[in-house]
Design an enzyme around this catalytic site. Structure first.
Site, PDB file in Angstrom:
ATOM      1  CE1 TYR A  58      -7.198  35.374  42.246  1.00 31.48           C
ATOM      2  CE2 TYR A  58      -6.427  37.389  43.301  1.00 31.48           C
ATOM      3  CZ  TYR A  58      -7.241  36.268  43.298  1.00 31.48           C
ATOM      4  OH  TYR A  58      -8.079  36.021  44.356  1.00 31.48           O
ATOM      5  CG  ASN A  94     -13.208  25.294  40.466  1.00 35.98           C
ATOM      6  OD1 ASN A  94     -13.208  25.440  41.686  1.00 35.98           O
ATOM      7  ND2 ASN A  94     -13.255  24.110  39.882  1.00 35.98           N
ATOM      8  CB  VAL A  95     -11.249  31.847  39.280  1.00 32.81           C
ATOM      9  CG1 VAL A  95     -12.157  32.410  40.381  1.00 32.81           C
ATOM     10  CG2 VAL A  95      -9.931  31.374  39.896  1.00 32.81           C
ATOM     11  CG  HIS A 111     -16.334  32.022  44.355  1.00 31.41           C
ATOM     12  ND1 HIS A 111     -15.917  30.917  45.071  1.00 31.41           N
ATOM     13  CD2 HIS A 111     -17.441  32.487  44.991  1.00 31.41           C
ATOM     14  CE1 HIS A 111     -16.741  30.736  46.101  1.00 31.41           C
ATOM     15  NE2 HIS A 111     -17.665  31.651  46.070  1.00 31.41           N
ATOM     16  CB  CYS A 119     -12.052  49.769  34.960  1.00 35.61           C
ATOM     17  SG  CYS A 119     -11.859  51.427  35.610  1.00 35.61           S
ATOM     18  N   GLY A 177     -16.282  17.975  44.522  1.00 34.29           N
ATOM     19  CA  GLY A 177     -14.966  18.503  44.894  1.00 34.29           C
ATOM     20  C   GLY A 177     -14.944  19.847  45.575  1.00 34.29           C
ATOM     21  CB  THR A 178     -16.783  22.301  46.876  1.00 33.39           C
ATOM     22  OG1 THR A 178     -16.803  23.397  47.793  1.00 33.39           O
ATOM     23  CG2 THR A 178     -18.173  21.716  46.757  1.00 33.39           C
ATOM     24  CB  SER A 179     -13.766  21.845  51.698  1.00 35.18           C
ATOM     25  OG  SER A 179     -13.792  23.246  51.511  1.00 35.18           O
ATOM     26  CB  ALA A 221     -13.651  14.777  40.040  1.00 38.06           C
TER      27      ALA A 221
HETATM   28  P1  OAD Z   1     -11.250  23.467  48.943  1.00 37.42           P
HETATM   29  O1  OAD Z   1      -9.775  23.463  48.735  1.00 37.42           O
HETATM   30  O2  OAD Z   1     -11.805  24.018  50.195  1.00 37.42           O
HETATM   31  O3  OAD Z   1     -11.785  21.968  48.871  1.00 37.42           O
HETATM   32  C1  OAD Z   1     -11.384  21.106  47.860  1.00 37.42           C
HETATM   33  C2  OAD Z   1     -12.187  19.848  47.992  1.00 37.42           C
HETATM   34  O4  OAD Z   1     -11.875  19.018  46.883  1.00 37.42           O
HETATM   35  C3  OAD Z   1     -11.904  19.042  49.257  1.00 37.42           C
HETATM   36  O5  OAD Z   1     -13.117  18.725  49.873  1.00 37.42           O
HETATM   37  C4  OAD Z   1     -11.230  17.770  48.720  1.00 37.42           C
HETATM   38  O6  OAD Z   1     -11.620  16.599  49.444  1.00 37.42           O
HETATM   39  C5  OAD Z   1     -11.754  17.690  47.317  1.00 37.42           C
HETATM   40  N1  OAD Z   1     -10.884  16.991  46.370  1.00 37.42           N
HETATM   41  C6  OAD Z   1      -9.537  16.865  46.378  1.00 37.42           C
HETATM   42  N2  OAD Z   1      -9.105  16.146  45.332  1.00 37.42           N
HETATM   43  C7  OAD Z   1     -10.218  15.796  44.621  1.00 37.42           C
HETATM   44  C8  OAD Z   1     -10.438  15.038  43.435  1.00 37.42           C
HETATM   45  N3  OAD Z   1      -9.447  14.486  42.741  1.00 37.42           N
HETATM   46  N4  OAD Z   1     -11.718  14.886  43.007  1.00 37.42           N
HETATM   47  C9  OAD Z   1     -12.746  15.434  43.696  1.00 37.42           C
HETATM   48  N5  OAD Z   1     -12.605  16.145  44.826  1.00 37.42           N
HETATM   49  C10 OAD Z   1     -11.350  16.342  45.279  1.00 37.42           C
HETATM   50  O7  OAD Z   1     -11.878  24.173  47.655  1.00 37.42           O
HETATM   51  P2  OAD Z   1     -13.330  24.761  47.453  1.00 37.42           P
HETATM   52  O8  OAD Z   1     -14.319  24.049  48.301  1.00 37.42           O
HETATM   53  O9  OAD Z   1     -13.568  24.858  46.014  1.00 37.42           O
HETATM   54  O10 OAD Z   1     -13.159  31.094  47.099  1.00 37.42           O
HETATM   55  O11 OAD Z   1     -13.131  26.205  48.029  1.00 37.42           O
HETATM   56  C11 OAD Z   1     -14.225  27.068  48.027  1.00 37.42           C
HETATM   57  C12 OAD Z   1     -13.789  28.477  47.890  1.00 37.42           C
HETATM   58  O12 OAD Z   1     -12.859  28.822  48.907  1.00 37.42           O
HETATM   59  C13 OAD Z   1     -13.039  28.783  46.619  1.00 37.42           C
HETATM   60  O13 OAD Z   1     -13.872  29.045  45.530  1.00 37.42           O
HETATM   61  C14 OAD Z   1     -12.264  29.982  46.983  1.00 37.42           C
HETATM   62  C15 OAD Z   1     -11.757  29.501  48.304  1.00 37.42           C
HETATM   63  O14 OAD Z   1     -11.274  30.408  49.145  1.00 37.42           O
HETATM   64  C16 OAD Z   1     -12.819  32.282  46.610  1.00 37.42           C
HETATM   65  O15 OAD Z   1     -11.792  32.482  46.017  1.00 37.42           O
HETATM   66  C17 OAD Z   1     -13.846  33.335  46.857  1.00 37.42           C
HETATM   67 ZN    ZN Z   2     -12.091  52.741  33.688  1.00 41.15          ZN
END
Ligand code: OAD
Ligand code: ZN
Length: 229
Positions: A58, A94-95, A111, A119, A177-179, A221
């Site tokens: 992190y 996103n964090v 997340h 703590c 932008g999420t898989s 995006a």
């Molecule tokens: P992923 O890495 O699984 O997916 C990223 C997505 O972004 C994919 O579908 C890509 O096609 C897309 N992508 C790539 N470049 C892009 C761009 N320029 N514009 C738009 N989209 C684009 O990430 P997340 O789906 O966010 O959880 O992952 C979900 C969760 O899994 C995260 O929050 C994290 C991870 O493990 C925790 O940490 C709990």
């Molecule tokens: Zn404490």
């Protein structure tokens, strides 16, 4: 997307919206960090076994996020919020803090947040942007360990009730932008479809849950979001 004055928009973002700011997506980087699978460092078990490994991970992500700038997609959402006010709600997986730095106000980090810690005993999150490579932080009040305020694999996302409440009152769901591979976030589109909420996906490739969407707008995006305004 056909937003009118009556529309209420729920936006869900994932790592893809920050990709063009230079932050690696999870699946894009092969899900690896220093040879570890992300699932190996982002879990309660990893924290139990080796807290300094987890803090190292992190700390690196804090450094990367601090060096990154919000992009045109983050800015487009902030502009949309200015126009829609409380008819707009942003839920991010996103964090990083790029939405806030672009000017978004109504942001829920389901997340957790990279720049908060808590703590492990008294639980109170507090702002923290330091990097911990050797000495680990301890709670000033009770001396217990301090952990990142991040939802790890196997933990429950923050305020799911509030998320479902916001989705319920929406007319449109925009997902960027999420898989579509991590639940419960990936299931929000199915709930929206049942409620006849209009659903749109934006990203360069189809997500795993593509068939659940009414519209898929293929493109990055920053290419697509400014055009939706
Ligand atoms: P992923 O890495 O699984 O997916 C990223 C997505 O972004 C994919 O579908 C890509 O096609 C897309 N992508 C790539 N470049 C892009 C761009 N320029 N514009 C738009 N989209 C684009 O990430 P997340 O789906 O966010 O959880 O992952 C979900 C969760 O899994 C995260 O929050 C994290 C991870 O493990 C925790 O940490 C709990
Ligand atoms: Zn404490």
């Amino acid at each position: 997307m056909d937003l009118t004055e009556k529309s209420r928009l729920f936006v869900l973002t994932g790592a893809g919206i920050s990709a063009e700011s230079g932050l690696a997506t999870f699946r894009g980087s092969g899900g690896l960090w220093n040879g570890y699978r992300v699932e190996q460092v982002a879990t309660p078990e990893a924290w139990e076994a080796d807290p300094s490994l987890v803090w190292n991970f992190y700390s690196m992500r804090r450094r990367d996020a601090l060096a990154a700038q919000p992009n045109a997609a983050h800015h487009a959402l902030a502009t949309l919020e200015q126009r829609m006010g409380d008819h707009f709600y942003l839920c991010t997986q996103n964090v990083d803090d790029l939405h806030e730095r672009a000017g978004s106000l109504r942001v829920h980090h389901m997340h957790g947040s990279l720049f908060q810690s808590r703590c492990v005993d008294c639980n109170q999150p507090y702002a923290d942007s330091a990097c911990y490579e050797s000495a680990l932080p301890v709670c000033g009040k009770c001396g217990a360990a301090v952990r990142p305020h991040i939802v790890w694999f196997g933990e429950i996302p923050l305020d799911m009730e509030g998320i479902y409440h916001q989705l319920d009152r929406s007319s449109h769901l925009l997902v960027v932008g999420t898989s579509g591979s991590v639940y419960p976030a990936a299931g929000l589109v199915n709930i929206a479809a049942q409620r006849r909420i209009h659903t749109v996906y934006v990203g360069p490739e189809e997500p795993l849950n593509a068939t659940a969407f009414d519209e898929i707008l293929l493109g990055t995006a920053t290419q697509v979001l400014p055009r939706l305004l």
